[in-house]
Write a protein that holds these residues in place. Structure first.
Motif, mmCIF file in Angstrom:
data_model
loop_
_atom_site.group_PDB
_atom_site.id
_atom_site.type_symbol
_atom_site.label_atom_id
_atom_site.label_comp_id
_atom_site.label_asym_id
_atom_site.label_seq_id
_atom_site.Cartn_x
_atom_site.Cartn_y
_atom_site.Cartn_z
ATOM 1 N N THR A 76 0.830 -1.198 0.000
ATOM 2 C CA THR A 76 0.000 0.000 0.000
ATOM 3 C C THR A 76 0.867 1.252 0.000
ATOM 4 O O THR A 76 2.032 1.213 0.375
ATOM 5 C CB THR A 76 -0.926 0.054 1.235
ATOM 6 O OG1 THR A 76 -0.124 0.121 2.411
ATOM 7 C CG2 THR A 76 -1.838 -1.151 1.292
ATOM 8 N N ARG A 101 -5.483 6.043 -0.527
ATOM 9 C CA ARG A 101 -4.626 4.894 -0.240
ATOM 10 C C ARG A 101 -4.676 3.932 -1.413
ATOM 11 O O ARG A 101 -5.749 3.486 -1.827
ATOM 12 C CB ARG A 101 -5.053 4.179 1.037
ATOM 13 C CG ARG A 101 -4.024 3.146 1.501
ATOM 14 C CD ARG A 101 -4.452 2.476 2.787
ATOM 15 N NE ARG A 101 -5.523 1.516 2.569
ATOM 16 C CZ ARG A 101 -6.527 1.295 3.404
ATOM 17 N NH1 ARG A 101 -6.621 1.980 4.514
ATOM 18 N NH2 ARG A 101 -7.444 0.380 3.126
ATOM 19 N N THR A 104 -3.619 0.359 -3.091
ATOM 20 C CA THR A 104 -3.235 -1.004 -2.724
ATOM 21 C C THR A 104 -3.066 -1.841 -3.982
ATOM 22 O O THR A 104 -3.986 -1.929 -4.815
ATOM 23 C CB THR A 104 -4.294 -1.656 -1.809
ATOM 24 O OG1 THR A 104 -4.493 -0.837 -0.657
ATOM 25 C CG2 THR A 104 -3.830 -3.044 -1.359
#
Ligand SMILES: [Cu+2]
Length: 193
Positions: A35, A52, A54
């Motif tokens: 991440t 974020r 990922t």
């Protein structure tokens, strides 16, 4: 034994997450599950939330979280742009450049998730910002990778120019050129090389 082995790894992760400088920019990359988190800046250069990223096996999941009232209520377009530069907030984030993922991956250069000739690697779904309360969304981008170089046809978000998540003033119609009528760039989150 397991705890003794894991402890140094956790310490390293904590140091990396602390970051340096006024704003976080996404730096980490690696295998599936890796991440990276970046601050989302508004047109005044203030952090209004986080993005974020990922890494998945065939694309990148992006979670967007914004403070209540930090963006105009209603639908907004979101795209991945080709340069990880959000410093020119006063000029409308033009430094982030065009949409991500054109050369050299061979992906379409026509915009629009619903355009028969598209989509570009950086095209994402719209999200809705309520007038009150927290704002959250998740996007899935199958045309990109957090890696520094292309993986197959997946364009690298951490190539030499990095990349940026740009939030637009209006909804994306997913068909018209060049950006689906999404209007101005109102927020930006930078992914550095
Ligand atoms: Cu855009």
């Amino acid at each position: 034994m397991r705890a003794l082995i894991l402890a140094p790894v956790l310490l390293l992760s904590a140091c990396a997450a602390a970051g340096h400088g006024a704003h976080r920019t996404a730096q980490a990359a690696g295998p599936v599950g890796a991440t990276a988190t970046a601050d989302v800046l508004n047109g005044a250069g203030a952090a209004i939330g986080t993005a974020r990223f990922t890494e998945g096996p065939r694309g990148v999941v992006i979670r967007l979280e914004l403070a209540p009232g930090s963006i105009a209520a209603g639908w907004h377009g979101a795209h991945l742009h080709e340069s990880g530069d959000c410093a020119d907030f006063a000029a409308g984030f033009k430094a982030a450049g065009a949409h991500a993922g054109h050369a050299p991956t061979g992906q379409p250069t026509t915009h629009g998730l619903l355009n028969p000739a598209g989509p570009e690697a950086g095209d994402l779904a719209n999200f809705y910002a309520p007038a009150a309360g927290p704002i959250g969304a998740e996007f899935y981008a199958p045309g990109v990778t957090l890696a520094a170089a292309a993986i197959g046809a997946r364009a690298p978000l951490r190539g030499p120019q990095g990349s940026a998540l740009i939030l637009h003033a209006n909804a994306d119609d997913h068909a018209s050129q060049p950006i689906g009528g999404a209007g101005g760039r109102v927020a930006c989150a930078a992914v550095k090389p």
